[in-house]
Write an enzyme that holds these catalytic residues in place. Sequence first.
Site, PDB file in Angstrom:
ATOM      1  N   ASP A  95      -1.749 -11.533  41.281  1.00  0.00           N
ATOM      2  CA  ASP A  95      -0.810 -10.651  41.855  1.00  0.00           C
ATOM      3  C   ASP A  95      -1.509 -10.204  43.287  1.00  0.00           C
ATOM      4  OD1 ASP A  95      -2.789  -8.953  41.251  1.00  0.00           O
ATOM      5  OD2 ASP A  95      -1.597  -7.206  41.257  1.00  0.00           O
ATOM      6  N   ASP A 135      -5.935 -13.473  36.481  1.00  0.00           N
ATOM      7  CA  ASP A 135      -6.821 -12.619  37.112  1.00  0.00           C
ATOM      8  C   ASP A 135      -6.734 -11.363  36.410  1.00  0.00           C
ATOM      9  OD1 ASP A 135      -7.938 -11.176  39.401  1.00  0.00           O
ATOM     10  OD2 ASP A 135      -5.826 -10.284  39.712  1.00  0.00           O
ATOM     11  N   ASP A 171      -5.595 -14.139  45.330  1.00  0.00           N
ATOM     12  CA  ASP A 171      -5.126 -14.931  44.282  1.00  0.00           C
ATOM     13  C   ASP A 171      -4.395 -16.226  44.822  1.00  0.00           C
ATOM     14  OD1 ASP A 171      -6.395 -13.494  42.188  1.00  0.00           O
ATOM     15  OD2 ASP A 171      -4.595 -12.166  42.128  1.00  0.00           O
ATOM     16  N   CYS A 184      28.108 -40.966  42.684  1.00  0.00           N
ATOM     17  CA  CYS A 184      28.717 -40.359  44.210  1.00  0.00           C
ATOM     18  C   CYS A 184      27.414 -39.701  44.945  1.00  0.00           C
ATOM     19  CB  CYS A 184      29.839 -39.281  43.800  1.00  0.00           C
ATOM     20  SG  CYS A 184      31.102 -40.443  43.172  1.00  0.00           S
ATOM     21  N   CYS A 194      31.006 -38.576  39.841  1.00  0.00           N
ATOM     22  CA  CYS A 194      29.753 -38.872  38.848  1.00  0.00           C
ATOM     23  C   CYS A 194      28.479 -38.787  39.653  1.00  0.00           C
ATOM     24  CB  CYS A 194      29.817 -40.134  38.133  1.00  0.00           C
ATOM     25  SG  CYS A 194      29.811 -41.574  39.240  1.00  0.00           S
TER      26      CYS A 194
END
Length: 737
Positions: free
Chosen positions: A620, A422, A624, A18, A15
């Site tokens: 991209d 952009d 940027d 642990c 669980c």
Amino acid sequence: MSEKQITLPITGMSCANCSNAVERNLKKLEGMAQVNVNYATENATCTFDTALLKEHEIIDKIKSIGYNVPTVFCEDVEQTARVAEVKKQTYLFWIGVVFTLPLFMLSMSRDFGLLGADTAWVNWLMFMMALPVQFYVGWEYYIGSWKSLKNGAANMDVLVAMGSSVAFFYSLAVILNPAFGEHVYFETAAMIITLIKLGKLLEARAKNQTRAAIKKLMGLQAKTARVIRDGVENDIVIESVVVGDMIVIRPGEKMPVDGKVIEGHSSVDESMLTGESIPVQKQKGDAVIGATLNKQGLLKIEATKVGAETALAHIIRLVQEAQGSKAPIQHLADKVSSIFVPTIIILATFTLLIWWLGAGFDFTEAMIRMVAVLVIACPCALGLATPTAIMVGTGKGAEQGILFKNSEALEQAHKLKVIVLDKTGTVTTGHPTVTDIIVGQAGLSENEILRLAASAERGSEHPLGEAIVQSAYQQGLSLVEPQKFEAISGQGILATVEQQQVVLGNQRLLETFEKADFFQSEINRLESEAKTVIRVAIDNQPVGLIAVADTIKEGSKEAVAEMHRLGLQVIMLTGDNQATASAIAKAVGIDRVLAGVLPDDKANEIKHLQKEHLVAMVGDGINDAPALAQADVGIAIGTGTDVAMETADVTLMRGDLRAVSQAISLSKATMRTIKQNLFWAFGYNILLIPIAMGVLYPFTTLPWMLRFLHPALAAGAMAFSSVSVVMNSLRLRKVQL
């Protein structure tokens, strides 16, 4: 300091407590910088100083606190371990059924008086049938309890072991000394273990399904490659391929590695990476990605990236890291889990005392209520609520070509209010072409202006410069190398061509020259047509204009409309002039334009917007990257540069802007599922623990099963609780983006 990050599979956790215990113990190691242990993925991600800490020391520490680490760290070994665990749990469950079912029937027959008056032998028979369930099927709960208590963190195993043991050993005391009572509860102890074992089995199977995306990605890799060495074609295992190898790919075969086409042309299905079903045409010089499918022609490629460097390996790492990370929303559940079991033990003890000593009920009845409290409480549901949804959500994203760097990005995306786009390469194709050349009074022809401009731009990598060079080649013009070249960020270039100073750029660069506003009416006209105007000056004299148009990407208009539907404000951020940017923004429906922004100022513009809203930046290019890093969520178009992709929180493997709204929709769906899971996990425990304690007992109009909750029903409810959380998370696999 030399830091290293590793991910270790861990087996034996039952669980969330642990995983918290493992995490707490690993943090104590000298040299451990950061550690995250995820119960749902059963992995530990550790960042450590290699000068102070070694891998084997981390593994030894995990083993010393009672858990296991497979000795070979690969997906196949992890998967084998998980399959083996499911088989083991299945075997133990059916052993439990074989003994528990007749035990239950025997108990019912005794209760209904079907076995006659003398039933002492029945109790001993029931004891013999319960014994293998308690100490064979349920032995791992005792082992798990010991490990947990040894590490100072009580887990679910403690509750199961306590609950079933109370019922079992009380019943044993009854048959050894009738003074303790008349009724035995061996069937209750056996049913608790068997039902919870069923729950853990279903949970393990469901958790395996949450890893479906990783399994699918792992299965995409080609096993062999047809390599040409010394003029001979040979099929070799993929691990033997090296950079520079020449590889033949026939129609219907997968690209074995990343590479570059050196011969042939074909259409390639890249949907496994991008989510885009339309095949992409490939010819000499084009890049191909490993695991994509060659549809038609014969291709020969040169291997450029192999093994862990391929795009597929990078994607798998990103998905694994995202699935193993902890979302901020999980912290509350972790805090509750850490005190959950001790709280339940206190409540169970309180229940026993209240009903036995306070309300004057028989000890047996009070004990049964205590057992019900112990076994109905479910810390597993709390531990699984967030990570299972994150696993399925990030996996769903990977299938659609949407890669989240971590779960925090997945959580943040649903809160966004502003999307900043952009222009070049994001809203537009990023492949502009020359549309107009306007001649000035210097007496130069269109071709001469284009030749000089293109010669100057030969040293530039800017898309506008490349468009000018390409146009000159198409016109058959002969270009020369510039003697000097200087790029001025956000403004243009200065070059020396054939002993002449050639300047190309925007108004800001040209305003130092006289007559900087030449052809203003032409400039206004061209910019109103969404064309970028490049001013050309030679030896400090303006000589003409070159207009370049960048076409709008297919789907950009629909993408902006979808962002609006999601309640987002859309802003365009560009270094281009206001008129051109405004024309493109108007064409696609963008709300606001920030034009003429230099690359260095883009991050500042994002910072200014963040004063009021959570902001995402979509870009991209290299310029940027600072803005992507500054934004609350940076989103990189995957067709862009590696720098942008490394900086961003989300990578879109295809250049389609519509994937931005898909990423946000996925975030919203995932967070909705997490909140449902947490509501159920908390609500289940808050509602049913008091019922197990007996708060409904005074309401005589209610069914007896609610007024006096039997431990077997409590065990069934506990088993259902964990499974329901995982199954709800799996619904994300069917969400429409």
